[in-house]
Design a protein around this motif. Structure first.
Motif, PDB file in Angstrom:
ATOM      1  N   SER A 101       0.830  -1.206   0.000  1.00  0.00           N
ATOM      2  CA  SER A 101       0.000   0.000   0.000  1.00  0.00           C
ATOM      3  C   SER A 101       0.864   1.256   0.000  1.00  0.00           C
ATOM      4  O   SER A 101       0.493   2.274  -0.586  1.00  0.00           O
TER       5      SER A 101
ATOM      6  N   SER B   2       3.530   1.541  -1.667  1.00  0.00           N
ATOM      7  CA  SER B   2       3.938   1.729  -3.066  1.00  0.00           C
ATOM      8  C   SER B   2       2.881   2.471  -3.875  1.00  0.00           C
ATOM      9  O   SER B   2       3.171   3.022  -4.931  1.00  0.00           O
ATOM     10  N   PHE B   3       1.645   2.496  -3.365  1.00  0.00           N
ATOM     11  CA  PHE B   3       0.570   3.239  -4.019  1.00  0.00           C
ATOM     12  C   PHE B   3       0.360   4.614  -3.372  1.00  0.00           C
ATOM     13  O   PHE B   3      -0.646   5.280  -3.622  1.00  0.00           O
TER      14      PHE B   3
ATOM     15  N   GLN C 248      -2.291  10.407   1.995  1.00  0.00           N
ATOM     16  CA  GLN C 248      -2.154   9.840   0.657  1.00  0.00           C
ATOM     17  C   GLN C 248      -1.303  10.752  -0.210  1.00  0.00           C
ATOM     18  O   GLN C 248      -1.598  11.949  -0.346  1.00  0.00           O
TER      19      GLN C 248
ATOM     20  N   VAL D 265       0.184   9.306  -7.431  1.00  0.00           N
ATOM     21  CA  VAL D 265       0.828   7.996  -7.360  1.00  0.00           C
ATOM     22  C   VAL D 265      -0.144   6.909  -7.811  1.00  0.00           C
ATOM     23  O   VAL D 265       0.198   6.055  -8.619  1.00  0.00           O
ATOM     24  N   SER D 266      -1.371   6.940  -7.300  1.00  0.00           N
ATOM     25  CA  SER D 266      -2.376   5.938  -7.647  1.00  0.00           C
ATOM     26  C   SER D 266      -3.753   6.582  -7.663  1.00  0.00           C
ATOM     27  O   SER D 266      -4.238   7.054  -6.632  1.00  0.00           O
ATOM     28  N   THR D 267      -4.385   6.587  -8.814  1.00  0.00           N
ATOM     29  CA  THR D 267      -5.735   7.150  -8.935  1.00  0.00           C
ATOM     30  C   THR D 267      -6.711   6.410  -8.037  1.00  0.00           C
ATOM     31  O   THR D 267      -7.562   7.020  -7.376  1.00  0.00           O
ATOM     32  N   GLU D 268      -6.580   5.079  -7.971  1.00  0.00           N
ATOM     33  CA  GLU D 268      -7.495   4.274  -7.163  1.00  0.00           C
ATOM     34  C   GLU D 268      -7.337   4.583  -5.679  1.00  0.00           C
ATOM     35  O   GLU D 268      -8.330   4.743  -4.957  1.00  0.00           O
ATOM     36  N   TYR D 269      -6.103   4.674  -5.200  1.00  0.00           N
ATOM     37  CA  TYR D 269      -5.884   4.962  -3.786  1.00  0.00           C
ATOM     38  C   TYR D 269      -6.291   6.401  -3.442  1.00  0.00           C
ATOM     39  O   TYR D 269      -6.782   6.660  -2.339  1.00  0.00           O
ATOM     40  N   GLU D 270      -6.077   7.319  -4.351  1.00  0.00           N
ATOM     41  CA  GLU D 270      -6.546   8.692  -4.131  1.00  0.00           C
ATOM     42  C   GLU D 270      -8.065   8.712  -4.006  1.00  0.00           C
ATOM     43  O   GLU D 270      -8.622   9.357  -3.116  1.00  0.00           O
TER      44      GLU D 270
END
Length: 265
Positions: free
Chosen positions: A15, A17-18, A37, A41-46
């Motif tokens: 996580s 890494s995202f 956050q 880095v990551s659209t999904e995690y954002e």
């Protein structure tokens, strides 16, 4: 809060890494989890992080005094002006650090106390559903004890009933209802299924075994076995109702579960 004082992030390397960072911080009020956050880095995690901030805000405004769901929390603005640091999204979430509901071994508890834990987990989920929200990614560690009451954490994949078709149907495969593997939307019944898996593993003190997404799909859709030690065998009936592979035959709401539990002495 200074970034230098946060120490090492506690969440998994994957996580991180995202772009996700979760810290344990302590002040005069006690311990808290701090979640941030990294941007871009990551659209999904954002998306998940921003969704969680929204859900916390909405639930906090909607919940009545007898509908306790949330631990103490705060959402604060953060500064990205410090040099030599990647930019975070401009808000952070701080949630009170609390004990886990399912931390104790049920074999070392009186049966009445085991039943109390089960009823407490049902109660807080019922409160969430009564406000028109599904959790969407229930895990054992998401049930916390706060001021002797059970609360929920981690609302990144939560949504209001009206918005559920706009949400991704991804979740943690260990707890995923069979229909989610077939791209069906999340629902009250998929929350109930996840709770059933939590109960099954806790009462057995044994985790289900699978490695890949495909293996989890096979386990939930075809091969799940419901069994309990003799001391808890009276709970197999309700688990079978909560974990029915067919959505049409699964418990449709929390009230049905409470009715069955109320008949168990």
């Amino acid at each position: 809060m200074s970034k230098q004082s946060l120490g090492k992030a506690l969440n998994s390397a994957r996580s991180q890494s995202f772009g996700r960072r979760v810290y344990c911080v302590e002040n005069s009020m006690g311990k808290s989890w701090l979640k941030r956050q990294l941007a871009h880095v990551s659209t999904e995690y954002e998306r998940g992080f921003l969704n969680e901030l929204e859900i916390y805000t909405r639930l906090n405004s909607l919940a009545l005094p007898d509908q306790n769901i949330l631990c103490d929390f705060s959402i604060s603005d953060i500064s990205n002006n410090e040099p030599n640091h990647a930019s975070y999204l401009n808000q952070e979430l701080c949630v009170a650090h609390t004990d886990a509901l399912f931390a104790k071994n049920p074999f070392e508890m009186a049966f009445s106390n085991v039943m109390q834990v089960l009823k407490q987990s049902v109660g807080v989920l019922e409160n969430l559903h009564e406000l028109g929200f599904i959790h969407g990614d229930l895990k054992r560690e998401h049930f916390r004890l706060f001021n002797d009451e059970v609360r929920l954490i981690d609302f990144e994949q939560s949504s209001h009933f009206d918005d559920v078709t706009n949400m991704l149907n991804t979740a943690t495969p260990r707890y995923m209802a069979p229909e989610l593997f077939h791209a069906k939307p999340k629902s009250v019944q998929s929350d109930i299924y996840a709770l059933g898996i939590i109960w099954l593993e806790w009462l057995n003190q044994e985790k289900l075994q699978a490695t890949t997404y495909q293996e989890w799909a096979y386990l939930h859709c075809q091969n799940l076995k419901i069994y309990l030690p003799e001391s808890f065998s009276v709970l197999e009936e309700i688990l079978e109702q909560m974990l029915n592979k067919q959505l049409s035959q699964r418990c449709i709401n929390i009230y049905q579960i409470k009715q069955v539990l109320s008949q168990i002495v």
